[in-house]
Design a protein around this motif. Structure first.
Motif, PDB file in Angstrom:
ATOM      1  N   GLU A 289      12.083   4.768   0.944  1.00  0.00           N
ATOM      2  CA  GLU A 289      13.485   5.206   0.849  1.00  0.00           C
ATOM      3  C   GLU A 289      14.215   4.442  -0.254  1.00  0.00           C
ATOM      4  O   GLU A 289      15.010   5.028  -1.000  1.00  0.00           O
ATOM      5  CB  GLU A 289      14.181   5.002   2.191  1.00  0.00           C
ATOM      6  CG  GLU A 289      13.688   5.915   3.296  1.00  0.00           C
ATOM      7  CD  GLU A 289      14.278   5.572   4.659  1.00  0.00           C
ATOM      8  OE1 GLU A 289      14.065   6.355   5.602  1.00  0.00           O
ATOM      9  OE2 GLU A 289      14.947   4.515   4.770  1.00  0.00           O
ATOM     10  N   ILE A 290      13.933   3.144  -0.366  1.00  0.00           N
ATOM     11  CA  ILE A 290      14.563   2.333  -1.414  1.00  0.00           C
ATOM     12  C   ILE A 290      14.155   2.835  -2.792  1.00  0.00           C
ATOM     13  O   ILE A 290      14.993   2.960  -3.702  1.00  0.00           O
ATOM     14  CB  ILE A 290      14.184   0.848  -1.231  1.00  0.00           C
ATOM     15  CG1 ILE A 290      14.889   0.279   0.003  1.00  0.00           C
ATOM     16  CG2 ILE A 290      14.543   0.031  -2.472  1.00  0.00           C
ATOM     17  CD1 ILE A 290      14.462  -1.120   0.372  1.00  0.00           C
ATOM     18  N   VAL A 291      12.887   3.141  -2.971  1.00  0.00           N
ATOM     19  CA  VAL A 291      12.399   3.665  -4.247  1.00  0.00           C
ATOM     20  C   VAL A 291      13.147   4.941  -4.622  1.00  0.00           C
ATOM     21  O   VAL A 291      13.606   5.112  -5.764  1.00  0.00           O
ATOM     22  CB  VAL A 291      10.880   3.922  -4.188  1.00  0.00           C
ATOM     23  CG1 VAL A 291      10.430   4.800  -5.353  1.00  0.00           C
ATOM     24  CG2 VAL A 291      10.117   2.611  -4.204  1.00  0.00           C
ATOM     25  N   GLU A 292      13.279   5.852  -3.674  1.00  0.00           N
ATOM     26  CA  GLU A 292      13.926   7.125  -3.968  1.00  0.00           C
ATOM     27  C   GLU A 292      15.426   6.960  -4.219  1.00  0.00           C
ATOM     28  O   GLU A 292      16.011   7.700  -5.022  1.00  0.00           O
ATOM     29  CB  GLU A 292      13.665   8.119  -2.839  1.00  0.00           C
ATOM     30  CG  GLU A 292      12.208   8.542  -2.729  1.00  0.00           C
ATOM     31  CD  GLU A 292      11.649   9.024  -4.065  1.00  0.00           C
ATOM     32  OE1 GLU A 292      12.302   9.856  -4.736  1.00  0.00           O
ATOM     33  OE2 GLU A 292      10.565   8.544  -4.456  1.00  0.00           O
ATOM     34  N   MET A 293      16.043   5.991  -3.565  1.00  0.00           N
ATOM     35  CA  MET A 293      17.456   5.712  -3.835  1.00  0.00           C
ATOM     36  C   MET A 293      17.624   5.159  -5.250  1.00  0.00           C
ATOM     37  O   MET A 293      18.550   5.537  -5.974  1.00  0.00           O
ATOM     38  CB  MET A 293      18.006   4.738  -2.796  1.00  0.00           C
ATOM     39  CG  MET A 293      18.107   5.322  -1.397  1.00  0.00           C
ATOM     40  SD  MET A 293      18.543   4.098  -0.135  1.00  0.00           S
ATOM     41  CE  MET A 293      20.289   3.859  -0.485  1.00  0.00           C
TER      42      MET A 293
ATOM     43  N   LYS B 257       8.210   2.717   5.641  1.00  0.00           N
ATOM     44  CA  LYS B 257       9.115   3.861   5.499  1.00  0.00           C
ATOM     45  C   LYS B 257      10.341   3.480   4.684  1.00  0.00           C
ATOM     46  O   LYS B 257      10.768   4.216   3.780  1.00  0.00           O
ATOM     47  CB  LYS B 257       9.534   4.364   6.881  1.00  0.00           C
ATOM     48  CG  LYS B 257      10.518   5.525   6.832  1.00  0.00           C
ATOM     49  CD  LYS B 257      10.949   5.938   8.235  1.00  0.00           C
ATOM     50  CE  LYS B 257      11.988   7.063   8.175  1.00  0.00           C
ATOM     51  NZ  LYS B 257      12.470   7.429   9.538  1.00  0.00           N
ATOM     52  N   ARG B 258      10.914   2.316   4.993  1.00  0.00           N
ATOM     53  CA  ARG B 258      12.144   1.907   4.311  1.00  0.00           C
ATOM     54  C   ARG B 258      11.903   1.623   2.838  1.00  0.00           C
ATOM     55  O   ARG B 258      12.765   1.912   1.994  1.00  0.00           O
ATOM     56  CB  ARG B 258      12.731   0.665   4.991  1.00  0.00           C
ATOM     57  CG  ARG B 258      14.043   0.179   4.386  1.00  0.00           C
ATOM     58  CD  ARG B 258      15.107   1.255   4.400  1.00  0.00           C
ATOM     59  NE  ARG B 258      16.371   0.771   3.842  1.00  0.00           N
ATOM     60  CZ  ARG B 258      17.366   1.574   3.492  1.00  0.00           C
ATOM     61  NH1 ARG B 258      17.246   2.895   3.628  1.00  0.00           N
ATOM     62  NH2 ARG B 258      18.482   1.064   3.004  1.00  0.00           N
ATOM     63  N   VAL B 259      10.749   1.083   2.482  1.00  0.00           N
ATOM     64  CA  VAL B 259      10.513   0.745   1.083  1.00  0.00           C
ATOM     65  C   VAL B 259      10.422   2.007   0.232  1.00  0.00           C
ATOM     66  O   VAL B 259      10.864   2.028  -0.920  1.00  0.00           O
ATOM     67  CB  VAL B 259       9.249  -0.135   0.939  1.00  0.00           C
ATOM     68  CG1 VAL B 259       7.965   0.680   0.976  1.00  0.00           C
ATOM     69  CG2 VAL B 259       9.314  -0.950  -0.354  1.00  0.00           C
TER      70      VAL B 259
ATOM     71  N   GLU C 282       0.828  -1.203   0.000  1.00  0.00           N
ATOM     72  CA  GLU C 282       0.000   0.000   0.000  1.00  0.00           C
ATOM     73  C   GLU C 282       0.865   1.256   0.000  1.00  0.00           C
ATOM     74  O   GLU C 282       0.590   2.219  -0.725  1.00  0.00           O
ATOM     75  CB  GLU C 282      -0.922  -0.001   1.226  1.00  0.00           C
ATOM     76  CG  GLU C 282      -1.894   1.172   1.263  1.00  0.00           C
ATOM     77  CD  GLU C 282      -2.806   1.124   2.482  1.00  0.00           C
ATOM     78  OE1 GLU C 282      -3.691   1.996   2.586  1.00  0.00           O
ATOM     79  OE2 GLU C 282      -2.627   0.239   3.329  1.00  0.00           O
ATOM     80  N   ALA C 283       1.940   1.250   0.801  1.00  0.00           N
ATOM     81  CA  ALA C 283       2.840   2.408   0.838  1.00  0.00           C
ATOM     82  C   ALA C 283       3.486   2.628  -0.524  1.00  0.00           C
ATOM     83  O   ALA C 283       3.615   3.775  -0.994  1.00  0.00           O
ATOM     84  CB  ALA C 283       3.914   2.192   1.918  1.00  0.00           C
ATOM     85  N   LEU C 284       3.903   1.538  -1.176  1.00  0.00           N
ATOM     86  CA  LEU C 284       4.511   1.643  -2.500  1.00  0.00           C
ATOM     87  C   LEU C 284       3.539   2.223  -3.524  1.00  0.00           C
ATOM     88  O   LEU C 284       3.874   3.164  -4.260  1.00  0.00           O
ATOM     89  CB  LEU C 284       4.952   0.256  -2.969  1.00  0.00           C
ATOM     90  CG  LEU C 284       6.373  -0.206  -2.660  1.00  0.00           C
ATOM     91  CD1 LEU C 284       6.553  -1.644  -3.127  1.00  0.00           C
ATOM     92  CD2 LEU C 284       7.398   0.687  -3.309  1.00  0.00           C
ATOM     93  N   LEU C 285       2.337   1.652  -3.577  1.00  0.00           N
ATOM     94  CA  LEU C 285       1.363   2.089  -4.573  1.00  0.00           C
ATOM     95  C   LEU C 285       0.962   3.539  -4.354  1.00  0.00           C
ATOM     96  O   LEU C 285       0.831   4.319  -5.318  1.00  0.00           O
ATOM     97  CB  LEU C 285       0.129   1.180  -4.527  1.00  0.00           C
ATOM     98  CG  LEU C 285       0.377  -0.297  -4.880  1.00  0.00           C
ATOM     99  CD1 LEU C 285      -0.908  -1.106  -4.725  1.00  0.00           C
ATOM    100  CD2 LEU C 285       0.928  -0.440  -6.283  1.00  0.00           C
TER     101      LEU C 285
END
Length: 254
Positions: free
Chosen positions: A207-211, A203-205, A144-147
């Motif tokens: 951050e991974i997307v933005e990295m 939260k971490r997922v 859900e956070a990713l989408l």
């Protein structure tokens, strides 16, 4: 009376399932068929690149000449890497020609395994594990956070073509649940990577997307700084020394 109630309940369940199936293209049966489109039809030319033709020869060398069809999975994987993470029907036809089988034999494999994508994906294809251990540990919240962050639905591609989100069943890292994998098609088949990221939080997922968006390459594995690989948080509390050997290694002397 009971038979009537059971029949009515069965019809209600079937109707509800039909409605959910029509509303969601993310079910596993959503792409069990092919419809020609301008960018995915058998009339479009497709062939392996010169570099990948050498890889095709190397792959085929692992199999007897009369069992070329056994190479179908690695060849489909190579074709998918070359084509940016998905398999058009013309690529499947090219694989069928290489291994000398009817195209339907290749379609059967490509439609069976979820690792093969038959519609476009992002350069970074993020797959959230949806099996029970990960679900209990919060995989639905991670998806859900990713989408929400990317502004897409499952199996859709972001407008910039960078990201897509899918689901995969058990990735085999239950001890580090929840987890995602990132299939990186940004550098073609030469730079293709497929990495696990474990102990993920919403939260971490993000951050991974933005990295990934910024071109950073983060280390795969657990994302919990208090763990080493699949060891317990904070370090081992048991098995702190080498185990004692058996009392007698020489069985003949026992």
């Amino acid at each position: 009376m009971l038979a009537r109630l059971a029949s009515r309940r069965f019809l209600e369940i079937r109707q509800a399932f039909r409605q959910s199936s029509q509303a969601s293209r993310s079910l596993s049966t959503a792409l069990n068929y092919h419809l020609d489109t301008p960018d995915n039809n058998p009339d479009l030319p497709w062939e392996f690149s010169e570099a990948n033709k050498q890889k095709v020869k190397e792959i085929l060398s692992h199999y007897p000449s009369n069992y070329k069809q056994s190479a179908v999975i690695p060849l489909l994987d190579l074709a998918q890497q070359q084509h940016g993470g998905w398999l058009p029907v013309s690529a499947m036809n090219a694989v069928a020609k290489v291994i000398e089988v009817a195209p339907i034999r290749v379609y059967e494999v490509a439609t069976f395994y979820s690792m093969f994508n038959r519609s476009k994906v992002g350069k970074y294809h993020l797959l959230v594990c949806g099996t029970t251990p990960c679900m209990i540990r919060g995989s639905r919240e991670i998806e859900e956070a990713l989408l929400n962050h990317l502004g897409v639905k499952r199996n859709e591609v972001t407008s910039d073509g960078l990201f897509s989100v899918g689901e995969m069943e058990c990735m085999g890292c239950c001890v580090n649940a929840p987890m995602i994998t990132v299939a990186d098609y940004s550098n073609g088949s030469e730079g293709y990577t497929y990495n696990y990221y474990e102990d993920i939080t919403p939260k971490r997922v993000i951050e991974i997307v933005e990295m990934l968006r910024g071109g950073e390459k983060l280390p795969p594995g657990t994302q919990n700084p208090k763990r080493i690989k699949s060891g317990p948080e904070g370090g081992n509390t048991t098995l702190l020394t080498d185990p004692k050997p058996p009392p007698c290694r020489d069985l003949d002397a026992c």
